[in-house]
Scaffold this motif. Structure first.
Motif, PDB file in Angstrom:
ATOM      1  N   GLU A   1       0.958  -1.441   0.150  1.00  0.00           N
ATOM      2  CA  GLU A   1       0.029   0.087   0.257  1.00  0.00           C
ATOM      3  C   GLU A   1       0.972   1.192  -0.064  1.00  0.00           C
ATOM      4  O   GLU A   1       0.482   2.218  -0.698  1.00  0.00           O
ATOM      5  CB  GLU A   1      -0.897  -0.105   1.121  1.00  0.00           C
ATOM      6  N   ASP A   2       1.842   1.296   0.855  1.00  0.00           N
ATOM      7  CA  ASP A   2       3.043   2.386   0.702  1.00  0.00           C
ATOM      8  C   ASP A   2       3.540   2.694  -0.585  1.00  0.00           C
ATOM      9  O   ASP A   2       3.423   3.751  -1.092  1.00  0.00           O
ATOM     10  CB  ASP A   2       3.975   2.012   1.937  1.00  0.00           C
ATOM     11  N   TRP A   3       3.854   1.658  -1.540  1.00  0.00           N
ATOM     12  CA  TRP A   3       4.452   1.730  -2.611  1.00  0.00           C
ATOM     13  C   TRP A   3       3.243   2.165  -3.603  1.00  0.00           C
ATOM     14  O   TRP A   3       3.537   3.184  -4.466  1.00  0.00           O
ATOM     15  CB  TRP A   3       4.995   0.547  -3.065  1.00  0.00           C
ATOM     16  N   CYS A   4       1.892   1.769  -3.367  1.00  0.00           N
ATOM     17  CA  CYS A   4       0.863   2.235  -4.312  1.00  0.00           C
ATOM     18  C   CYS A   4       0.746   3.563  -4.164  1.00  0.00           C
ATOM     19  O   CYS A   4       0.302   4.492  -5.111  1.00  0.00           O
ATOM     20  CB  CYS A   4      -0.296   1.169  -4.002  1.00  0.00           C
ATOM     21  N   LYS A   5       0.634   4.104  -2.943  1.00  0.00           N
ATOM     22  CA  LYS A   5       0.520   5.639  -2.587  1.00  0.00           C
ATOM     23  C   LYS A   5       1.568   6.319  -3.272  1.00  0.00           C
ATOM     24  O   LYS A   5       1.207   7.439  -3.507  1.00  0.00           O
ATOM     25  CB  LYS A   5       0.477   5.808  -1.116  1.00  0.00           C
ATOM     26  N   ALA A   6       2.592   5.944  -3.125  1.00  0.00           N
ATOM     27  CA  ALA A   6       3.864   6.584  -3.964  1.00  0.00           C
ATOM     28  C   ALA A   6       3.712   6.743  -5.336  1.00  0.00           C
ATOM     29  O   ALA A   6       3.829   7.705  -5.777  1.00  0.00           O
ATOM     30  CB  ALA A   6       5.218   5.958  -3.350  1.00  0.00           C
ATOM     31  N   SER A   7       3.128   5.845  -5.831  1.00  0.00           N
ATOM     32  CA  SER A   7       3.192   5.836  -7.236  1.00  0.00           C
ATOM     33  C   SER A   7       1.852   6.614  -7.641  1.00  0.00           C
ATOM     34  O   SER A   7       1.951   7.342  -8.410  1.00  0.00           O
ATOM     35  CB  SER A   7       2.730   4.420  -7.825  1.00  0.00           C
ATOM     36  N   GLU A   8       0.801   6.578  -6.913  1.00  0.00           N
ATOM     37  CA  GLU A   8      -0.474   7.448  -7.265  1.00  0.00           C
ATOM     38  C   GLU A   8      -0.273   9.024  -6.977  1.00  0.00           C
ATOM     39  O   GLU A   8      -0.742   9.746  -7.479  1.00  0.00           O
ATOM     40  CB  GLU A   8      -1.381   7.025  -6.400  1.00  0.00           C
TER      41      GLU A   8
END
Length: 306
Positions: free
Chosen positions: A257-264
């Motif tokens: 989720e942390d990586w997804c938030k960074a991508s988003e």
């Protein structure tokens, strides 16, 4: 982003440079030479690409020529398979489905041998993905984010969790998809410390027996199958793993989720990457279904496994 998602202490950074008998100034000089070469080679010129060039050099043990081939392969495959890479934009319909079907993260701590660890787990029990390439959307998005970030490492370790991976997922990997995946791997010259299959089904033993007949021995020695995490700890200490793998880090779900938030939060960055393509027609360099899957006319370097 670096402090939150990927950590590399000053001591670890110095250890990486010492291993290569290189100073930080000498590494920066190599990056400058690659920057000059990119222009001469008529490859895409990107703003703020020094971290990408540094990653290429570290993946190639600071070999300038191998790093050039690594980058050439990277830009070529982004052009050759542009229909797939054009999907690599966060906050789209495809992205929202992919982030549900695949959990993936580069782990924040380097291993004691200074390897950057990645864990991938497919969570698609109903087989919703249109094909096997769809499972790579999140891993490649995260990889793009990773190589755009300053990082120091000696190698890469990949853990593929097969828990819940069944027939509905296997059939997504057609010969065409498999050939494309191999092409992507061999084109970027990844320096692999180990490839670990975790929670393997009984049939994995038979699969490993078959692949040993056509893969290089040196590569096979880097591939390990684990029925559970107990044997994984022989290679990776618990403190470097997520809590749901017996470790002391956040759970894979939280890290994902942390990586997804960074991508988003970097949508503009990924939109710019859509323009990173080589000029000219490279369609003849696609791997065909009857190709061996280990390179295209000798144009790309093989997977680096030493």
């Amino acid at each position: 982003m670096r402090a939150r998602l990927m950590q590399c202490s000053e001591d670890e950074k110095r250890a990486v440079l010492k291993h290569h008998d290189c100073t930080e100034e000498e590494l920066e000089q190599l990056i400058d030479r690659i920057k000059e070469w990119i222009v001469k080679a008529n490859l895409p010129v990107e703003e703020n690409a020094r971290n990408k060039y540094r990653t290429a050099l570290l993946n190639c043990k600071l070999s300038l020529e191998r790093a050039k081939e690594c980058l050439r392969g990277y830009y070529h495959i982004r052009t050759i398979y542009s229909d797939f890479f054009d999907m690599l934009v966060p906050n789209t319909k495809d992205y929202m489905l992919a982030k549900q079907l695949v959990k993936m993260a580069f782990l924040p701590k380097l291993s004691p041998d200074l390897s950057r660890i990645a864990i991938v787990r497919i969570d698609d029990p109903q087989g919703q993905a249109p094909d096997g390439l769809f499972y790579e959307l999140i891993p490649i998005l995260n990889t793009e984010l990773r190589i755009a970030t300053e990082d120091y490492f000696l190698s890469n370790t990949i853990i593929i969790d097969l828990e819940g991976f069944g027939l509905k997922n296997v059939i997504k990997y057609t010969p065409t998809v498999n050939n494309i995946l191999v092409h992507l791997m061999v084109s970027i010259n990844l320096r692999l410390q180990g490839l670990h299959f975790l929670n393997t089904p009984p049939i994995m033993d038979k699969v490993m027996f078959l692949v040993k007949n056509f893969l290089p021995t040196k590569f096979i020695n880097k591939v390990h199958a684990h029925k559970n995490a107990d044997t994984l700890y022989k290679f990776i200490p618990k403190e470097c793993l997520p809590e749901n793998y017996g470790g002391s880090l956040q759970s894979l779900e939280d890290l994902h989720e942390d990586w997804c938030k960074a991508s988003e939060s970097q949508e503009e960055f990924f939109e710019k990457l859509l323009t990173v393509k080589c000029e000219g027609d490279l369609s003849d360099m696609r791997i065909k279904d009857n190709d061996s899957g280990f390179g295209v006319d000798g144009s790309f370097k093989k997977l680096a496994i030493d």
